[in-house]
Design an enzyme around this catalytic site. Structure first.
Site, mmCIF file in Angstrom:
data_model
loop_
_atom_site.group_PDB
_atom_site.id
_atom_site.type_symbol
_atom_site.label_atom_id
_atom_site.label_comp_id
_atom_site.label_asym_id
_atom_site.label_seq_id
_atom_site.Cartn_x
_atom_site.Cartn_y
_atom_site.Cartn_z
ATOM 1 N N HIS A 73 58.868 15.975 43.128
ATOM 2 C CA HIS A 73 59.004 14.544 42.849
ATOM 3 C C HIS A 73 60.204 14.255 41.958
ATOM 4 O O HIS A 73 60.194 13.285 41.212
ATOM 5 C CB HIS A 73 57.737 14.014 42.175
ATOM 6 N N HIS B 117 55.498 22.525 40.036
ATOM 7 C CA HIS B 117 54.950 21.640 41.062
ATOM 8 C C HIS B 117 55.676 20.295 41.095
ATOM 9 O O HIS B 117 56.147 19.867 42.144
ATOM 10 C CB HIS B 117 53.452 21.424 40.818
ATOM 11 N N LYS C 73 57.423 16.388 54.409
ATOM 12 C CA LYS C 73 56.596 15.628 53.463
ATOM 13 C C LYS C 73 56.619 14.193 53.996
ATOM 14 O O LYS C 73 57.665 13.525 53.931
ATOM 15 C CB LYS C 73 57.194 15.706 52.054
#
Length: 280
Positions: free
Chosen positions: A169, A153, A215
Site C-alpha cells: 500500500h 506487509h 491485485k
C-alpha cells in the site's frame, strides 16, 4: 457507514499540514491515470506507467525517504518462507525509526498517544514500541515460520503461493517496482457511480499486477512521507484492541476509512479506503 471521527480528523489534518517531507503533485512527481480498470482482471486499461516521473533527487535527499527506501529490499516477499534478519537490516530499521522520530509529524503522534496513555514519554521506549509493532516478525496464517511483519506487509508487499498479492500500500515501493518493470499498472478503480480521479489526487484506488498476480483493488496515499503513514496507522492501531479497526476520517478533501488489522501485538495490515472525492 460509520460516523466521521472528528478528533482523529483534526489530528490527521494537523499532521498533513506538518508533513513538510511530502512530495507535491505536478511539482515533485506526475502521475498518468489513463483508463478505468476493468471489472475482469484480464484487461489492461493503462498502456503506460502510473508514475510518469518522480524527482528522485528530492526523494533521496530527504532522510526519512532515503532510510525508508533502504528497507525495501530486506524482505523475502513469499509468505511461508522464513525471514532472515541480518544485523545490517536491524541497523537500517533503527536508522529509519530515528529519522521519522525526529519529524514534527511523529512528534505530534507521540504527544497524542501520551495524552491517551498509549505510549511512554521516553523516546527510546516509544521507538522500542514502534519497532515491536512494525518490525517484529510473526507467522502469517497457516504458517509456523516467522515470515512476515507489519512493515513488510503494508509497505513492501507480499505474495501468497504466487497467486495472491498481500499488502503493498505504499506509493514509493509502487514507483520503484514500476521502474524495474516488476509492477504493471492496469488502471484506476472508482467507487460506484463516481467520477474519475485526477492527477493531483493524493489518495488513489488502483488495479495492478505484481509477481504474476493481480491485485483487483489496492488503495494508497500518493506523495505522502513514510512518517505520515507510520503515524496514522500506529495511532489507529494503539487506540483499539479490536482485530480490525475502521476509522472514518476526513483528511484534506478526502473522506477515508483507515483500516488497521492487528496480528497479536503487531500490525497485520493497514491502508486507506477512499470513500469519495470532492469532485462529485
Amino acid at each position: 457507514r460509520e460516523a466521521l471521527n472528528h478528533e482523529l480528523s483534526t489530528l490527521f489534518n494537523e499532521m498533513w499540514d506538518m508533513d513538510v517531507n511530502r512530495l507535491m503533485p505536478g511539482k515533485d512527481y506526475t502521475i498518468d491515470l489513463q483508463g478505468k480498470a476493468g471489472a475482469t482482471q484480464q484487461g489492461d486499461s493503462a498502456a503506460r506507467r502510473l508514475f510518469h516521473n518522480v524527482n528522485e533527487e528530492r526523494l533521496k535527499s530527504i532522510k526519512t525517504f532515503a532510510t525508508f527506501i533502504s528497507l525495501l529490499d530486506n524482505y523475502e516477499t513469499s509468505t511461508g518462507v522464513a525471514e532472515v534478519v541480518t544485523p545490517e537490516e536491524i541497523a537500517e530499521n533503527n536508522c529509519f525509526l530515528d529519522a521519522i522520530l525526529a519529524t514534527k509529524v511523529m512528534k505530534l503522534a507521540h504527544e497524542y498517544l501520551l495524552k491517551k496513555n498509549l505510549a511512554k514519554p521516553n523516546l527510546a521506549d516509544f521507538k522500542h514500541q514502534l519497532y515491536d509493532i512494525w518490525f517484529q516478525l510473526y507467522a502469517r496464517k497457516g504458517g509456523n515460520r516467522p515470515d512476515s511483519c507489519g512493515f513488510e506487509h503494508v509497505f513492501v508487499g507480499e505474495t501468497r503461493r504466487g497467486k495472491q498479492i498481500l499488502g503493498l500500500h505504499n506509493w514509493v515501493q509502487f514507483y520503484l517496482q514500476e521502474k524495474r518493470n516488476q509492477i504493471d499498472y492496469k488502471g484506476y478503480v472508482t467507487r460506484k457511480n463516481k467520477t474519475r480521479p485526477d492527477k493531483d489526487d493524493q489518495v488513489l484506488s488502483i488495479q495492478f499486477s505484481w509477481k504474476g498476480s493481480v491485485k483487483p483493488i489496492g488503495s494508497t496515499f500518493i506523495g505522502v512521507s513514510p512518517e505520515f503513514e507510520f503515524a496514522l496507522y500506529t495511532i489507529i492501531f494503539l487506540l483499539s484492541e479490536g482485530r480490525v479497526t475502521r476509522e472514518t476520517v476526513k483528511i484534506e478533501e478526502y473522506e477515508l476509512q483507515i483500516v488497521v488489522c492487528r496480528h497479536g501485538h503487531h500490525i497485520g495490515t493497514a491502508y486507506p479506503v477512499l470513500l469519495n472525492t470532492s469532485s462529485e
